[in-house]
Design a protein around this motif. Structure first.
Motif, PDB file in Angstrom:
ATOM      1  N   ALA A 168      -2.102  26.843  39.537  1.00 41.39           N
ATOM      2  CA  ALA A 168      -0.977  27.000  40.467  1.00 41.39           C
ATOM      3  C   ALA A 168      -0.035  28.051  39.892  1.00 41.39           C
ATOM      4  CB  ALA A 168      -0.248  25.680  40.648  1.00 41.39           C
ATOM      5  N   ARG A 169       0.394  28.972  40.740  1.00 45.24           N
ATOM      6  CA  ARG A 169       1.263  30.074  40.326  1.00 45.24           C
ATOM      7  C   ARG A 169       2.676  29.865  40.857  1.00 45.24           C
ATOM      8  NH1 ARG A 169      -1.927  33.021  36.809  1.00 45.24           N
ATOM      9  NH2 ARG A 169      -4.055  32.869  37.566  1.00 45.24           N
ATOM     10  N   PHE A 170       3.659  30.470  40.193  1.00 46.87           N
ATOM     11  CA  PHE A 170       5.043  30.384  40.651  1.00 46.87           C
ATOM     12  C   PHE A 170       5.195  30.937  42.069  1.00 46.87           C
ATOM     13  CE2 PHE A 170       6.048  29.658  36.192  1.00 46.87           C
ATOM     14  CZ  PHE A 170       7.021  28.684  36.299  1.00 46.87           C
ATOM     15  N   LYS A 171       4.403  31.948  42.424  1.00 42.94           N
ATOM     16  CA  LYS A 171       4.496  32.525  43.766  1.00 42.94           C
ATOM     17  C   LYS A 171       4.049  31.542  44.843  1.00 42.94           C
ATOM     18  CE  LYS A 171      -0.057  34.691  43.599  1.00 42.94           C
ATOM     19  NZ  LYS A 171      -0.766  35.960  43.528  1.00 42.94           N
ATOM     20  N   ASP A 172       3.347  30.468  44.457  1.00 42.05           N
ATOM     21  CA  ASP A 172       2.864  29.472  45.411  1.00 42.05           C
ATOM     22  C   ASP A 172       3.954  28.493  45.846  1.00 42.05           C
ATOM     23  OD1 ASP A 172       0.317  30.601  45.154  1.00 42.05           O
ATOM     24  OD2 ASP A 172      -0.222  29.233  43.525  1.00 42.05           O
ATOM     25  N   ILE A 173       5.090  28.492  45.164  1.00 42.09           N
ATOM     26  CA  ILE A 173       6.190  27.584  45.504  1.00 42.09           C
ATOM     27  C   ILE A 173       6.951  28.169  46.690  1.00 42.09           C
ATOM     28  CG2 ILE A 173       8.308  26.475  44.682  1.00 42.09           C
ATOM     29  CD1 ILE A 173       7.309  27.019  41.815  1.00 42.09           C
ATOM     30  N   PRO A 174       7.097  27.407  47.776  1.00 42.71           N
ATOM     31  CA  PRO A 174       7.878  27.929  48.909  1.00 42.71           C
ATOM     32  C   PRO A 174       9.328  28.181  48.503  1.00 42.71           C
ATOM     33  CG  PRO A 174       6.664  25.942  49.518  1.00 42.71           C
ATOM     34  CD  PRO A 174       6.543  26.095  48.035  1.00 42.71           C
ATOM     35  N   ALA A 175       9.887  29.275  48.979  1.00 44.21           N
ATOM     36  CA  ALA A 175      11.287  29.600  48.687  1.00 44.21           C
ATOM     37  C   ALA A 175      12.201  28.563  49.321  1.00 44.21           C
ATOM     38  CB  ALA A 175      11.617  30.991  49.208  1.00 44.21           C
ATOM     39  N   GLN A 176      13.244  28.182  48.609  1.00 47.18           N
ATOM     40  CA  GLN A 176      14.230  27.231  49.106  1.00 47.18           C
ATOM     41  C   GLN A 176      15.469  27.984  49.570  1.00 47.18           C
ATOM     42  OE1 GLN A 176      13.586  23.817  49.241  1.00 47.18           O
ATOM     43  NE2 GLN A 176      11.538  24.506  48.665  1.00 47.18           N
TER      44      GLN A 176
ATOM     45  N   GLY B 125      18.940  29.389  49.774  1.00 47.40           N
ATOM     46  CA  GLY B 125      19.944  29.639  48.747  1.00 47.40           C
ATOM     47  C   GLY B 125      19.380  29.959  47.372  1.00 47.40           C
ATOM     48  N   GLN B 126      18.082  29.865  47.222  1.00 44.43           N
ATOM     49  CA  GLN B 126      17.442  30.153  45.936  1.00 44.43           C
ATOM     50  C   GLN B 126      17.291  31.663  45.783  1.00 44.43           C
ATOM     51  OE1 GLN B 126      13.532  28.468  45.715  1.00 44.43           O
ATOM     52  NE2 GLN B 126      13.138  29.202  43.655  1.00 44.43           N
ATOM     53  N   PRO B 127      17.631  32.208  44.608  1.00 40.14           N
ATOM     54  CA  PRO B 127      17.433  33.654  44.416  1.00 40.14           C
ATOM     55  C   PRO B 127      15.938  33.983  44.468  1.00 40.14           C
ATOM     56  CG  PRO B 127      18.081  32.613  42.356  1.00 40.14           C
ATOM     57  CD  PRO B 127      18.165  31.560  43.417  1.00 40.14           C
ATOM     58  N   PRO B 128      15.585  35.190  44.864  1.00 42.13           N
ATOM     59  CA  PRO B 128      14.169  35.558  44.925  1.00 42.13           C
ATOM     60  C   PRO B 128      13.539  35.555  43.535  1.00 42.13           C
ATOM     61  CG  PRO B 128      15.557  37.467  45.370  1.00 42.13           C
ATOM     62  CD  PRO B 128      16.467  36.280  45.259  1.00 42.13           C
ATOM     63  N   LEU B 129      12.280  35.205  43.504  1.00 40.33           N
ATOM     64  CA  LEU B 129      11.528  35.190  42.252  1.00 40.33           C
ATOM     65  C   LEU B 129      11.198  36.627  41.869  1.00 40.33           C
ATOM     66  CD1 LEU B 129      10.107  33.283  40.196  1.00 40.33           C
ATOM     67  CD2 LEU B 129       8.081  33.473  41.642  1.00 40.33           C
ATOM     68  N   PRO B 130      11.550  37.044  40.649  1.00 35.76           N
ATOM     69  CA  PRO B 130      11.218  38.417  40.238  1.00 35.76           C
ATOM     70  C   PRO B 130       9.708  38.660  40.324  1.00 35.76           C
ATOM     71  CG  PRO B 130      12.680  37.381  38.648  1.00 35.76           C
ATOM     72  CD  PRO B 130      12.252  36.309  39.606  1.00 35.76           C
ATOM     73  N   GLU B 131       9.333  39.853  40.722  1.00 40.54           N
ATOM     74  CA  GLU B 131       7.915  40.194  40.862  1.00 40.54           C
ATOM     75  C   GLU B 131       7.144  39.953  39.565  1.00 40.54           C
ATOM     76  OE1 GLU B 131       5.186  43.885  42.369  1.00 40.54           O
ATOM     77  OE2 GLU B 131       7.158  43.594  43.264  1.00 40.54           O
ATOM     78  N   ALA B 132       7.776  40.204  38.431  1.00 40.07           N
ATOM     79  CA  ALA B 132       7.120  40.020  37.130  1.00 40.07           C
ATOM     80  C   ALA B 132       6.780  38.558  36.848  1.00 40.07           C
ATOM     81  CB  ALA B 132       8.012  40.563  36.017  1.00 40.07           C
ATOM     82  N   ASP B 133       7.432  37.623  37.548  1.00 42.79           N
ATOM     83  CA  ASP B 133       7.202  36.190  37.325  1.00 42.79           C
ATOM     84  C   ASP B 133       6.287  35.560  38.364  1.00 42.79           C
ATOM     85  OD1 ASP B 133       8.898  36.422  35.182  1.00 42.79           O
ATOM     86  OD2 ASP B 133      10.568  35.364  36.125  1.00 42.79           O
ATOM     87  N   GLN B 134       5.951  36.260  39.416  1.00 38.39           N
ATOM     88  CA  GLN B 134       5.224  35.651  40.521  1.00 38.39           C
ATOM     89  C   GLN B 134       3.832  35.157  40.150  1.00 38.39           C
ATOM     90  OE1 GLN B 134       5.421  37.892  44.146  1.00 38.39           O
ATOM     91  NE2 GLN B 134       7.641  38.049  44.030  1.00 38.39           N
ATOM     92  N   ASN B 135       3.150  35.822  39.258  1.00 40.33           N
ATOM     93  CA  ASN B 135       1.790  35.413  38.888  1.00 40.33           C
ATOM     94  C   ASN B 135       1.748  34.498  37.670  1.00 40.33           C
ATOM     95  OD1 ASN B 135      -0.459  35.827  40.416  1.00 40.33           O
ATOM     96  ND2 ASN B 135      -1.244  37.506  39.191  1.00 40.33           N
ATOM     97  N   LEU B 136       2.898  34.133  37.139  1.00 36.89           N
ATOM     98  CA  LEU B 136       2.917  33.230  35.990  1.00 36.89           C
ATOM     99  C   LEU B 136       2.384  31.858  36.387  1.00 36.89           C
ATOM    100  CD1 LEU B 136       6.366  34.080  34.346  1.00 36.89           C
ATOM    101  CD2 LEU B 136       4.081  34.822  33.642  1.00 36.89           C
ATOM    102  N   VAL B 137       1.889  31.123  35.400  1.00 36.50           N
ATOM    103  CA  VAL B 137       1.306  29.806  35.633  1.00 36.50           C
ATOM    104  C   VAL B 137       2.412  28.767  35.821  1.00 36.50           C
ATOM    105  CG1 VAL B 137      -0.104  27.980  34.618  1.00 36.50           C
ATOM    106  CG2 VAL B 137      -0.768  30.376  34.333  1.00 36.50           C
TER     107      VAL B 137
END
Length: 81
Positions: free
Chosen positions: A34-42, A44-56
């Motif tokens: 499961a990757r961080f990019k798989d979490i639906p955005a909430q 008021g939540q700041p966007p996930l940096p592109e560098a972190d999207q593929n992290l585990v």
């Protein structure tokens, strides 16, 4: 059946570590990584940096006698993207 789990955090290298553990123990991941990019955005939540999207976000690897290694990448949310 009871099981024991160990949860490991790595600084942006979880996939590399778990790929190594997979080769050592000769087992397969319980489910796809499961990757961080798989979490639906909430809202008021700041966007996930592109560098972190593929992290585990989560990985599980059964090893010996019902023991399961689990892991995640340790993000630094205060680091600049």
């Amino acid at each position: 059946m009871a099981r024991v789990s160990t949860y490991l955090n790595f600084p942006r290298s979880t996939e590399e570590a778990f790929t190594f553990y997979k080769s050592v123990f000769g087992t397969e991941f319980s489910a796809p990584i499961a990757r961080f990019k798989d979490i639906p955005a909430q809202s008021g939540q700041p966007p996930l940096p592109e560098a972190d999207q593929n992290l585990v976000m989560h990985v599980e690897l059964p090893i010996l006698a019902g023991h399961v290694l689990m892991g995640t990448d340790a993000r630094n949310p205060w680091a600049s993207a």
